[in-house]
Structures are given as C-alpha cells and as structure tokens.
Design a protein around this motif. Structure first.
Motif, mmCIF file in Angstrom:
data_model
loop_
_atom_site.group_PDB
_atom_site.id
_atom_site.type_symbol
_atom_site.label_atom_id
_atom_site.label_comp_id
_atom_site.label_asym_id
_atom_site.label_seq_id
_atom_site.Cartn_x
_atom_site.Cartn_y
_atom_site.Cartn_z
ATOM 1 N N ALA A 1 -4.345 3.962 -15.381
ATOM 2 C CA ALA A 1 -5.258 3.964 -14.226
ATOM 3 C C ALA A 1 -4.737 4.826 -13.093
ATOM 4 O O ALA A 1 -5.490 5.150 -12.161
ATOM 5 N N THR A 2 -3.460 5.232 -13.148
ATOM 6 C CA THR A 2 -2.870 5.933 -12.010
ATOM 7 C C THR A 2 -3.392 7.352 -11.830
ATOM 8 O O THR A 2 -3.104 7.976 -10.806
ATOM 9 N N ALA A 3 -4.148 7.866 -12.776
ATOM 10 C CA ALA A 3 -4.759 9.179 -12.553
ATOM 11 C C ALA A 3 -5.707 9.142 -11.360
ATOM 12 O O ALA A 3 -5.973 10.179 -10.741
ATOM 13 N N GLY A 4 -6.193 7.949 -11.021
ATOM 14 C CA GLY A 4 -7.089 7.849 -9.874
ATOM 15 C C GLY A 4 -6.755 6.737 -8.909
ATOM 16 O O GLY A 4 -7.370 6.623 -7.854
ATOM 17 N N GLU A 5 -5.768 5.892 -9.273
ATOM 18 C CA GLU A 5 -5.440 4.740 -8.441
ATOM 19 C C GLU A 5 -3.952 4.732 -8.115
ATOM 20 O O GLU A 5 -3.129 5.232 -8.896
ATOM 21 N N ASN A 6 -3.604 4.140 -6.992
ATOM 22 C CA ASN A 6 -2.197 4.025 -6.618
ATOM 23 C C ASN A 6 -1.442 3.183 -7.640
ATOM 24 O O ASN A 6 -1.913 2.112 -8.047
ATOM 25 N N LEU A 7 -0.275 3.655 -8.044
ATOM 26 C CA LEU A 7 0.564 2.818 -8.891
ATOM 27 C C LEU A 7 1.041 1.598 -8.102
ATOM 28 O O LEU A 7 1.080 0.487 -8.610
ATOM 29 N N ASN A 8 1.394 1.806 -6.858
ATOM 30 C CA ASN A 8 1.827 0.709 -5.990
ATOM 31 C C ASN A 8 0.606 0.190 -5.233
ATOM 32 O O ASN A 8 0.111 0.841 -4.312
ATOM 33 N N PRO A 9 0.090 -0.970 -5.602
ATOM 34 C CA PRO A 9 -1.164 -1.445 -4.993
ATOM 35 C C PRO A 9 -1.051 -1.733 -3.503
ATOM 36 O O PRO A 9 -2.071 -1.847 -2.825
ATOM 37 N N ARG A 10 0.177 -1.852 -2.981
ATOM 38 C CA ARG A 10 0.342 -2.077 -1.549
ATOM 39 C C ARG A 10 -0.354 -0.990 -0.745
ATOM 40 O O ARG A 10 -0.863 -1.238 0.349
ATOM 41 N N PHE A 11 -0.412 0.232 -1.309
ATOM 42 C CA PHE A 11 -0.986 1.343 -0.575
ATOM 43 C C PHE A 11 -2.516 1.401 -0.679
ATOM 44 O O PHE A 11 -3.138 2.286 -0.112
ATOM 45 N N ASP A 12 -3.093 0.448 -1.389
ATOM 46 C CA ASP A 12 -4.556 0.375 -1.404
ATOM 47 C C ASP A 12 -5.097 0.057 -0.019
ATOM 48 O O ASP A 12 -6.273 0.285 0.265
ATOM 49 N N ARG A 13 -4.241 -0.479 0.848
ATOM 50 C CA ARG A 13 -4.660 -0.820 2.215
ATOM 51 C C ARG A 13 -4.428 0.325 3.194
ATOM 52 O O ARG A 13 -4.733 0.202 4.384
ATOM 53 N N PHE A 14 -3.910 1.417 2.691
ATOM 54 C CA PHE A 14 -3.565 2.516 3.589
ATOM 55 C C PHE A 14 -4.824 3.130 4.210
ATOM 56 O O PHE A 14 -5.837 3.324 3.532
ATOM 57 N N ALA A 15 -4.729 3.436 5.497
ATOM 58 C CA ALA A 15 -5.903 3.949 6.238
ATOM 59 C C ALA A 15 -5.981 5.467 6.101
ATOM 60 O O ALA A 15 -5.590 6.213 7.007
ATOM 61 N N TRP A 16 -6.497 5.933 4.975
ATOM 62 C CA TRP A 16 -6.697 7.371 4.809
ATOM 63 C C TRP A 16 -7.785 7.850 5.764
ATOM 64 O O TRP A 16 -8.749 7.135 6.040
ATOM 65 N N ALA A 17 -7.627 9.060 6.239
ATOM 66 C CA ALA A 17 -8.647 9.648 7.106
ATOM 67 C C ALA A 17 -9.786 10.210 6.259
ATOM 68 O O ALA A 17 -9.611 10.517 5.079
ATOM 69 N N THR A 18 -10.934 10.318 6.841
ATOM 70 C CA THR A 18 -12.068 10.947 6.168
ATOM 71 C C THR A 18 -12.163 12.389 6.659
ATOM 72 O O THR A 18 -12.547 12.633 7.815
ATOM 73 N N PRO A 19 -11.792 13.344 5.832
ATOM 74 C CA PRO A 19 -11.765 14.727 6.317
ATOM 75 C C PRO A 19 -13.163 15.312 6.418
ATOM 76 O O PRO A 19 -14.059 14.960 5.643
#
Length: 471
Positions: free
Chosen positions: A289-307
C-alpha cells in the motif's frame, strides 16, 4: 522439438536471463514474446518517459534476437488472453517469465500462473532482477525489515551471487508474427524526448557500455564523488537496471573482478547502493500500500498544504526561484534523469518548504524519469518526506543553498541547467534573490524571490510535523 513461450517484461536482455535459460535448458525452442498491457499495471501504468525508453529498448531486443535468427513476437491486449492465443497458435507446451514485484503485477501473475497450470500448461517464473528476492531476508523475529542497515548486514552474510551467463549464440525462428512496434503507441507523436537520446542508449548493448564506462571512469573516487553534481560521478545504470537490460549480478561480477586495496571502498559503496535497490523492492513487496500511503500511519495526520496549479507547475518546470531546485527539474525535463543528490533536494523543497504531499512529487517523477521504478520511487519520496522506512528525521530539511554550495561549489551544474544565471557572480548563483540588482540586470526573466521563502517554509514544516506528534 517442443517449444515454449519466453515472456519478456522488465528483463529486456538475452544474457543472464533466467527465464530464457530455463526454457533452453528444458530443451525447448524459444518463442520470444512481449505483451503490451499497461492497463494491468493498476494505477501505476508506465509514464511517458518510461514508454519512450521502452520503445527503443524493445527495438534493441528485437534486433538482438534477429541477429541470432529469431525475432520478438509483440502483441497488445490482456496478458492471459494473448498468452493463451499464442499457445494455441504455436502449440507451445510451456511459458517462462521473470518475476516482477509491483503489487498489481504480482496479483496478476499469480492468477495467470494458476490459470495456465490448471489448463495443463507448464508455467514457471524465475528471479531475473534481484540479488535477493523480497521474501528471502527477514529479521530474527521473521518480520520484514524497515531499516536498511540491519537488512544489508543480513544480506552480506548470505552473499552468494549467481554466475553470469552469456546470451545464446543462436535461436530458432518463431513461426508466428506479432504487431509492429510502432503500433503499440510507446513513442511520443511530438518528439519531446529528442534530447534524451543524446545521453542514453537503451538496450542491452547500451547497458554493457554504460557499465564499462563507469568501471573505467567514475568508479575510481565513487564514494566521495557520487554526490557531486558538476561531474559524472555515478554509474548511470539505473534505467538499464529498471528495464532489465543488465542483471545486477553481472554488475557485481564486473566490479569484483577489479577488486584491489585502492578500489575496495568505492566498490563497497556502489554495492551498498545496489543494496538500497534491493531494500526498496523488499519494502514494496511487504508493504504494497505504500506506493500511495504513508508507511508510518502517524503522518496520516500531517497538514499538507493544497498547492495552486501555478505553484505546482512552477516546481515541475524549474521556476521556483531556487537555482539548484530549478536546475534539477530542468535536467529531468530535458534528459529524463536527475542526479540522485539533487532528487533529494528537489523532493525536500516540495515536501517540506512547500509542504506538498509526497505523492505529487512521486507522480511527477513517475511520468518524467526514464528510470521510474515503483519500488525506488516510493522509498525515495517517503524517505525525504519522513513518512517511510528508514526515513530521514522529520526535522531534516535540506537547505538548497548550502547543499548547492557543498556539492556544486563552482555552480557548474546550476549554470548548465539554469543558463540565465551564468552571468551572475559565483556567490550570487546559489541564492540570486539575495542580489536583486544583479538578478534584475543579468537575469530579468528569472523569478525575483523563491516560490517559498526558505526560512519561513522550514519553520512552517517543522511546526506541522510537531503537530503530528513527530517531535
């Protein structure tokens, strides 16, 4: 005499080809087959640059086969249906292929093998691309590795490289034809790839030549010079490895043949880079699943910006206002390749300064790199973003100015790919926004300020990482 289909995929060579050799060892006449089925790759169908390379690599393979009395039978459509059709047309009793490790392809191949065997057809797969298959190395607890150093330490204790084998001198002529290469739609209609071929020679002969050039040149000093951008300090074998135009064990044998006290450190450093390639495939197999998802699920909460579309395109086309970032992305656009150190800097600027999700960068690399490999691409982007295995610490944010000063000290790389800055004094080429009058005078069309201020972008990224609990 019985015949067998040898199904070529990402193993576009005749030497060191276990599937081809297995068919010959079993006493079969070989029918070389390539099936174009991009829809079976799932969401990771090959990108435009990969297809451009593939077109030329298939032509080279067909030429090599014709020199031995054979030819490549090309078909387009569902792999199972095409193989079944060819089995019926030729009366072949078996199908041999070399394994691939992308999740969608592994699932397809498992079903395909089961179906063919259920129909009474011998269907055998081989290892044609790795020194260690993903399931051969595990921790003492039987778990997959997530850290490179113990993975590689274990690999070295089990180091036994298979022998190199030359291509067969002759092959029988298949009594079946296929599609013409130009009907597969791989080569671009508008020749945007013309600049690629000033730098690359796809095919097995090109791979062998690249290896010889590396051993005679950049291997000496590789450990120190592989990060320097202003020279050819690496092997440039990655696209050849990706398309299977050369086997990794042939590279190993060639390097080991030149062992000496003076060469040991450089050879070991290069073998370690091959080890990272192995580790990437290990990770993708065990964590598909890591081709599209974080291996470390903690970063699923990361606030990515919308470019915005404009800012993302500025990054893609090398218009960020940060010279080393722009140089790397322009090198990619013109050659289908980017220096490895620059890849890390470019990725860090996107993921950390711009705070854009690593998937955006992975997709761009996937479409524009001639060595676009799902395992390596996924591992590299997650490493930089801090979301994957053996990841860079969240607080490591590459400073593109200091990186360029250290690894491109005379700004030769920058000057080559961002030539509008060449008229600036050396110091100004690394951070031209700090010299606005010089920039306005000598490079009026270059961005006046970076797309994202380096200090502000770094601070915002670190604050966002801390909010995830990373800090």
């Amino acid at each position: 005499m019985s015949s067998a289909l040898v199904w070529f995929r990402r193993d576009l060579r005749l030497a060191d080809n276990p599937a081809l050799q297995a068919a010959l060892d079993a006493g079969h006449d070989v029918i070389p087959v390539y099936i174009h089925a991009p829809s079976e790759e799932g969401e990771w169908a090959p990108g435009a640059a990969s297809n451009a390379w593939l077109h030329r690599s298939l032509a080279a393979l067909d030429s090599d086969l014709r020199a031995r009395g054979s030819h490549l039978v090309m078909r387009q459509g569902g792999s199972l249906a095409m193989l079944q059709s060819l089995l019926a047309e030729t009366g072949a009793a078996a199908v041999f292929w070399n394994r691939r490790y992308e999740p969608a392809i592994q699932s397809r191949d498992t079903l395909l093998k089961r179906t063919l065997r259920g129909q009474g057809i011998q269907a055998d797969s081989c290892n044609g691309s790795l020194l260690f298959e993903p399931w051969q190395l595990a921790t003492q607890q039987g778990q997959p590795y997530k850290v490179f150093t113990p993975f590689w330490r274990n690999a070295l204790t089990r180091w036994k490289v298979q022998p190199a084998r030359d291509a067969p001198p002759g092959l029988s002529a298949p009594r079946v034809e296929g599609a013409r290469l130009d009907t597969l739609g791989l080569a671009p209609k508008v020749r945007w790839d013309a600049g690629f071929w000033q730098h690359w020679q796809p095919g097995e002969a090109g791979a062998r030549e690249a290896l010889e050039v590396f051993i005679d040149g950049a291997l000496a000093g590789y450990r120190q010079q592989r990060d320097l951008m202003d020279r050819v300090g690496t092997s440039l074998l990655s696209p050849h490895l990706h398309f299977g135009e050369i086997a990794p064990w042939r590279i190993v044998h060639a390097l080991e043949a030149g062992r000496s006290a003076a060469a040991d450190a450089d050879i070991d450093a290069y073998l370690r880079e091959l080890g990272w390639r192995e580790f990437a495939h290990h990770l993708l197999h065990h964590f598909p699943a890591t081709a599209g998802e974080n291996l470390n699920p903690r970063f699923d909460r990361f606030a990515w910006a919308t470019p915005s579309a404009a800012s993302l395109q500025a990054w893609q086309r090398g218009r960020t206002g940060v010279p080393i970032v722009d140089a790397g992305l322009r090198e990619l656009w013109h050659t289908g390749y980017m220096h490895n150190r620059v890849r890390m800097i470019v990725a860090s600027y996107l993921c950390k300064h711009m705070r854009v999700h690593w998937r955006e960068g992975a997709r761009w690399f996937w479409d524009t790199l001639v060595d676009a490999d799902l395992a390596n691409n996924t591992m590299g982007w997650q490493w930089v973003a801090g979301t994957g295995a053996d990841a860079a610490p969240y607080f490591r944010v590459f400073n593109p100015v200091t990186q360029s000063e250290k690894f491109d000290p005379q700004a030769r790389y920058i000057s080559r790919w961002v030539p509008e800055l060449e008229a600036l004094p050396l110091k100004a080429r690394f951070a031209p926004w700090q010299h606005p009058h010089l920039l306005a005078e000598h490079a009026p069309d270059y961005p006046r300020v970076p797309l994202v201020d380096l200090a502000a972008g770094r601070d915002a990224a670190l604050a966002a990482y801390r909010r995830t609990g990373a800090g």
